[in-house]
Design a protein around this motif. Sequence first.
Motif, PDB file in Angstrom:
ATOM      1  N   SER A  30      43.342  45.073  36.548  1.00 45.51           N
ATOM      2  CA  SER A  30      41.730  45.703  36.737  1.00 45.51           C
ATOM      3  C   SER A  30      41.973  46.078  35.630  1.00 45.51           C
ATOM      4  O   SER A  30      42.236  46.931  34.422  1.00 45.51           O
ATOM      5  CB  SER A  30      41.332  46.358  37.497  1.00 45.51           C
ATOM      6  N   ARG A  88      30.162  44.411  41.848  1.00 46.59           N
ATOM      7  CA  ARG A  88      31.096  42.581  40.651  1.00 46.59           C
ATOM      8  C   ARG A  88      30.914  41.803  41.294  1.00 46.59           C
ATOM      9  O   ARG A  88      31.347  41.857  42.630  1.00 46.59           O
ATOM     10  CB  ARG A  88      32.566  43.588  39.647  1.00 46.59           C
ATOM     11  N   THR A  89      31.156  40.572  40.307  1.00 50.68           N
ATOM     12  CA  THR A  89      30.455  39.261  41.210  1.00 50.68           C
ATOM     13  C   THR A  89      32.265  38.461  40.219  1.00 50.68           C
ATOM     14  O   THR A  89      32.201  38.840  38.772  1.00 50.68           O
ATOM     15  CB  THR A  89      29.361  38.635  40.810  1.00 50.68           C
ATOM     16  N   GLU A  90      33.297  37.845  40.649  1.00 49.35           N
ATOM     17  CA  GLU A  90      33.901  36.892  40.160  1.00 49.35           C
ATOM     18  C   GLU A  90      32.611  36.085  39.417  1.00 49.35           C
ATOM     19  O   GLU A  90      31.978  34.979  40.300  1.00 49.35           O
ATOM     20  CB  GLU A  90      35.098  36.766  41.225  1.00 49.35           C
ATOM     21  N   SER A 149      39.932  37.852  34.412  1.00 48.34           N
ATOM     22  CA  SER A 149      41.194  38.201  35.135  1.00 48.34           C
ATOM     23  C   SER A 149      41.827  37.686  35.381  1.00 48.34           C
ATOM     24  O   SER A 149      43.364  38.084  35.517  1.00 48.34           O
ATOM     25  CB  SER A 149      40.227  38.029  36.489  1.00 48.34           C
ATOM     26  N   SER A 198      36.728  35.991  35.266  1.00 48.54           N
ATOM     27  CA  SER A 198      35.706  37.385  34.616  1.00 48.54           C
ATOM     28  C   SER A 198      35.324  37.694  35.946  1.00 48.54           C
ATOM     29  O   SER A 198      35.012  37.228  36.907  1.00 48.54           O
ATOM     30  CB  SER A 198      35.447  37.009  33.833  1.00 48.54           C
ATOM     31  N   LEU A 199      34.702  39.345  35.886  1.00 49.19           N
ATOM     32  CA  LEU A 199      33.865  39.414  36.634  1.00 49.19           C
ATOM     33  C   LEU A 199      32.613  39.897  36.187  1.00 49.19           C
ATOM     34  O   LEU A 199      32.614  40.022  35.075  1.00 49.19           O
ATOM     35  CB  LEU A 199      34.842  40.948  36.728  1.00 49.19           C
ATOM     36  N   ASP A 200      31.841  40.215  36.505  1.00 48.35           N
ATOM     37  CA  ASP A 200      30.218  40.270  36.188  1.00 48.35           C
ATOM     38  C   ASP A 200      30.329  41.684  36.483  1.00 48.35           C
ATOM     39  O   ASP A 200      29.600  42.210  37.587  1.00 48.35           O
ATOM     40  CB  ASP A 200      29.580  39.202  36.557  1.00 48.35           C
ATOM     41  N   VAL A 201      30.474  42.577  36.150  1.00 47.67           N
ATOM     42  CA  VAL A 201      29.832  44.030  36.548  1.00 47.67           C
ATOM     43  C   VAL A 201      29.073  44.428  36.563  1.00 47.67           C
ATOM     44  O   VAL A 201      28.281  44.543  35.269  1.00 47.67           O
ATOM     45  CB  VAL A 201      31.285  44.613  35.536  1.00 47.67           C
ATOM     46  N   SER A 229      40.964  41.090  40.512  1.00 43.35           N
ATOM     47  CA  SER A 229      40.795  42.204  39.670  1.00 43.35           C
ATOM     48  C   SER A 229      41.701  43.762  39.611  1.00 43.35           C
ATOM     49  O   SER A 229      41.657  44.103  38.889  1.00 43.35           O
ATOM     50  CB  SER A 229      39.848  42.826  39.091  1.00 43.35           C
TER      51      SER A 229
END
Length: 840
Positions: free
Chosen positions: A325, A335-337, A360, A394-397, A573
Amino acid sequence: MSGRARLTLCSAAATLMASCALLPLVTPATWLLQAAFLLAVQSGVGAATRRVPLARPLTVAVQTLVTLVLLTLLFAREHALAGLIPGPEAFRHFGDLLQTGTDDVGRYAIPAPLSDGIRLMVIGGVLVIGLAVDTLAVTYRNAAPAGLPLLALYSVAAGLSEGVTDWLWFLVAAAGYLMLLLAEGRERLSQWGRVFGGAPRGPGAPSGPVAPVRTGRRIGMAALGVALVVPLLPLPAIQGGLLDGAGTGVGAGNGSGGTISAVNPLVSLRDSLNVDEDRTVLTLRTTTSNISDMYLRIVSLDDFDGTTWKPAKRHIIAVPDEFPSPTGLGQDVKRTEVTTRIAAAAGYGQDWLPMPYPPSSVQIKGNWRYEPVGMTLVGDHGQKTSGKTYQVTSLDVQPTAEQLASAPEAPGSVKSTYTKVPDSLPAVVARQAREITKGATSDYEKAVALQDYFAVTGGFEYDTEVEVGSGPNAIARFLKDKQGFCVHFSFAMAAMARTLGIPARVAVGFAPGSPQADGSLAVGLKDAHAWPELYFEGVGWTRFEPTPTRGTTPTYTLPDSSGETVPDLPQASRSADAAPSTEPSASTSCSAQDKKIEGCAAALPLDPTEQDGGGTPWYQVAGWTLLGAGALALPLLPMLWRLRRRAVRLASAQHSASSPAGAPPGGRKDGGAVGDGRQPGDPGPAVLLDVPPQEAGEAAVEHVLAVWRELTDSAWDYGIEPDDALTPRRAAARIVRIGELDETVGRSVHRVAGAVEQVLFAPEPRAEGGLADEVRKVRGALRERVGWTTRVRAVVAPRSAIRAVWDLNDRWTALKASWAARLATLVRRSSGPQSQEQSG
């Protein structure tokens, strides 16, 4: 220990002492132990080949071959034939490692981490210097020029070192060189006799070195003193040059703009933004609908010296299947993957892999390494992005303004590392930052105020024609002129944030590209961008956009920013041991300082080869080295045996002929036989004593027959098979006839044959002088009359080497007969008393 052995040992020691100058450049220093072991093997091979003895060029060739095998075992075993013999694939791997090492030298500050490329450069360089020193000082017996490669090794290290202990390493290297000169002097004097000691001293005179030795030591100490003092004098110096440092980390740059250098990622930003025709370098497809936040990050710059921002010294490790993480990201942040597939153009060659942040996992082929502090991937062994297609998860934070505003204070390790500002930073930067953020009650409000000042309210203009600038006043000048591009805006905002106590760094990469009709995004050179990232505990590193008309303003910095939260983290993550916690990001945070020193082992599965130092265990290297040396020596055994047998035979002839007048050959003062293995060029035999005539005759027969056997074996090597049924005279005539030898060489053959008949049939056998020279003359003539294939075979695979097998067979037969006789004697002795009792 003989003089030659002492000289060999001093040669290796001098090389190792000079290589100590490289210690401040690389960490850890385990490479020195590996280099010492390989250098010992290299020197041992040289000593063995000189003992045979081999010709000088052949000795150097054997040492070079063994050195190459050693490097192959250590660095390219998987790419070698049978894990031992370097082939085309191994040499390509060496080239990749050297290219990687060159890139790493430019990428890292001193001391650089011991990557495979740097390790090959250091150890390989030490072995090359060691071979040169051993060749000059030992093989060719001229130690003075051997100081040149030692000086080259020290000069490279001193030119790159930034420490204050360079004088210490100079003393160590100079001491090794003086030791080598002293060893050579002693070895030369030992060939003439004992060292001259001058006039006798009185009974009460103190003991100590003789005058020549004292004078040499004084000269050496004086030279060392001058070498240490002269650099301290205020003499003119030449600035710049190949070994000069990189200088400032940011400049206008003169590259083509197609790549961003791994050493200085910002150096070509301005050129990329000013190209006449934009060129697509990346094409991507993504699962997110919010393409405005699809920034592709290459590397982060977190080292600020008041003049520029640059990447800090980093350690890279194996790419994990799942990344940990992001530092500081809490569980209550939405967050969205996102899955993104990226294709790099063939002309876009970049060391660092452009990826959405935070990643990630990455699926990509090739040689890549993971840098855990910035969560980036960097090419290994010369790996580039050119033509690569890869997939990033990836993560959309999506934090809210309330979450950022209520973020607790950053951990001490993060704050101490990412809020550093040098004393050279103009005071106007901090003063203006306080004025801009006056009235703000949280770090978040201060960050938004800074962003708005640069992007909206401050009156700044976006202009790519402005020079980047350098020096401590560059940021102050930008705040005054209010013109610049992304480099200026990101630098200024990050520096101001640090003066306010907010952890900050600068990210380099690409702004969101342009949507295409097929649903993909095209990222061009003009999308090259830099932006500041600020750290908020519970959210992590957060993007801001101070550059006007570029990129997109993050939604969490807008007044009406709001959003929902989700409590669950995507599995990709999470760390393997992450668990829910009521403390903000307590289970997922890891200090940047710990990551710098390769900490956080529980959060990241490190590559086992990195945990134990990244090198092959010494016992494996030793085992493979011995196996390699054995495999290398096996096909050379016939040649080595033949060379050794020739040296012994001809040496015995020379020594037997060198007996003083009136002293019959056959015995030595020390009790050994003449021809006991002394090599050509070694000191002559001791004074001979009178021996019984019978023994002298037997010795003469032995020596002359050894020379005759060498003559017939030499002829055999060049295609004339021996015929033991012929008399020496007829055998000599046959060699002259088949070998088509001229009259002069024919007389040499018949002279040796006549010496054989004399010692075999004369009443008083005696050894003639000069027979060894006659054999050498015949051998040279035979060599001139044959083709190159026969010449090569006569050296590498001589026909007469079959005698080694015959000798072993004869010795085995004799040994069996001896043991059989002993066994029969024991049986007879043990059964003797019993038989006598029975007969009684």
